[in-house]
Write a protein that holds these residues in place. Sequence first.
Motif, PDB file in Angstrom:
ATOM      1  N   ASN A   2       0.851  -1.174   0.000  1.00 58.01           N
ATOM      2  CA  ASN A   2       0.000   0.000   0.000  1.00 58.01           C
ATOM      3  C   ASN A   2       0.895   1.236   0.000  1.00 58.01           C
ATOM      4  OD1 ASN A   2      -1.691   2.134   0.628  1.00 58.01           O
ATOM      5  ND2 ASN A   2      -2.752   1.053   2.263  1.00 58.01           N
ATOM      6  N   SER A   5       1.183   3.091   3.310  1.00 60.41           N
ATOM      7  CA  SER A   5       1.811   2.464   4.478  1.00 60.41           C
ATOM      8  C   SER A   5       3.002   3.282   4.933  1.00 60.41           C
ATOM      9  CB  SER A   5       2.316   1.063   4.122  1.00 60.41           C
ATOM     10  OG  SER A   5       1.258   0.222   3.765  1.00 60.41           O
ATOM     11  N   ASN A   6       3.256   3.260   6.250  1.00 60.51           N
ATOM     12  CA  ASN A   6       4.488   3.911   6.684  1.00 60.51           C
ATOM     13  C   ASN A   6       5.664   3.013   6.292  1.00 60.51           C
ATOM     14  OD1 ASN A   6       5.382   2.187   8.935  1.00 60.51           O
ATOM     15  ND2 ASN A   6       3.685   3.052  10.113  1.00 60.51           N
ATOM     16  N   ASP A   7       6.858   3.540   6.416  1.00 60.92           N
ATOM     17  CA  ASP A   7       8.051   2.822   5.958  1.00 60.92           C
ATOM     18  C   ASP A   7       8.215   1.480   6.659  1.00 60.92           C
ATOM     19  OD1 ASP A   7       8.427   5.120   4.484  1.00 60.92           O
ATOM     20  OD2 ASP A   7      10.201   5.780   5.593  1.00 60.92           O
ATOM     21  N   PHE A   8       7.910   1.434   7.938  1.00 59.05           N
ATOM     22  CA  PHE A   8       8.066   0.203   8.707  1.00 59.05           C
ATOM     23  C   PHE A   8       7.074  -0.855   8.230  1.00 59.05           C
ATOM     24  CE2 PHE A   8       9.685   3.610  11.340  1.00 59.05           C
ATOM     25  CZ  PHE A   8      10.900   3.106  11.753  1.00 59.05           C
ATOM     26  N   GLU A   9       5.833  -0.440   7.983  1.00 60.14           N
ATOM     27  CA  GLU A   9       4.824  -1.368   7.466  1.00 60.14           C
ATOM     28  C   GLU A   9       5.229  -1.860   6.082  1.00 60.14           C
ATOM     29  OE1 GLU A   9       1.445   1.212   7.602  1.00 60.14           O
ATOM     30  OE2 GLU A   9       0.992   0.734   9.682  1.00 60.14           O
ATOM     31  N   LEU A  10       5.695  -0.948   5.248  1.00 59.55           N
ATOM     32  CA  LEU A  10       6.117  -1.309   3.895  1.00 59.55           C
ATOM     33  C   LEU A  10       7.213  -2.371   3.934  1.00 59.55           C
ATOM     34  CD1 LEU A  10       6.013  -0.782   0.818  1.00 59.55           C
ATOM     35  CD2 LEU A  10       7.687   1.033   1.188  1.00 59.55           C
ATOM     36  N   GLU A  12       7.770  -4.326   6.455  1.00 62.02           N
ATOM     37  CA  GLU A  12       7.334  -5.406   7.342  1.00 62.02           C
ATOM     38  C   GLU A  12       8.328  -5.639   8.478  1.00 62.02           C
ATOM     39  OE1 GLU A  12       6.663  -8.676   4.637  1.00 62.02           O
ATOM     40  OE2 GLU A  12       4.757  -7.818   3.963  1.00 62.02           O
ATOM     41  N   VAL A  15       8.053  -1.258  14.296  1.00 60.78           N
ATOM     42  CA  VAL A  15       8.112   0.201  14.355  1.00 60.78           C
ATOM     43  C   VAL A  15       8.955   0.555  15.579  1.00 60.78           C
ATOM     44  CG1 VAL A  15       6.786   2.346  14.483  1.00 60.78           C
ATOM     45  CG2 VAL A  15       5.841   0.361  13.280  1.00 60.78           C
TER      46      VAL A  15
END
Length: 175
Positions: A2, A5-10, A12, A15
């Motif tokens: 997405n 998404s924040n960088d950490f989500e991107l 995976e 955070v």
Amino acid sequence: MNLQSNDFELFEIPVQFAQDHAAMQARWQALQREAHPDRFAAQAGAAQRVAMQWSVRINEAWARLKDPLKRAAYLCELHGAGIQAEDNTAMPKAFLMQQMEWREALDDADSAAALEALNTEVLQARRDSLTECTRLLDVAHDYAQAAQQVRALMFIERFARDVDDRLDAMGTAQL
């Protein structure tokens, strides 16, 4: 994936400030393979544009995550404690005194040995500052204090570059 998404989500990853650099790099490479524009060369222009957007987004996230200073600043911002480096230059008196002492030492340094000693001191201050960032961000979750620590680290990084430049200039002058 997405785009929002924040960088950490991107990537995976958790955070948090402390990260496994090798794992982050492996994830970056996997994301790059997945979204590389060449994979979409046979598709319509819209698919190629989306792939290019993803590639840019992945590279921007990687640039923030791989650099401890940028990662710390990003974490602060995610938690509502922007760094505001341009607007907020207030620092504790002891830190400002240390900066003045370092500047004088740099101005007075007339040998590679003096510059190396100053460089060692500055690198230790950088390590200490990064350790404090880890504590503030990952343990205390004190993002306002972490933002101040990040601003201090920005000063330290800038001064470390000045010392490196001076070392380089001294090495060039001796050639």
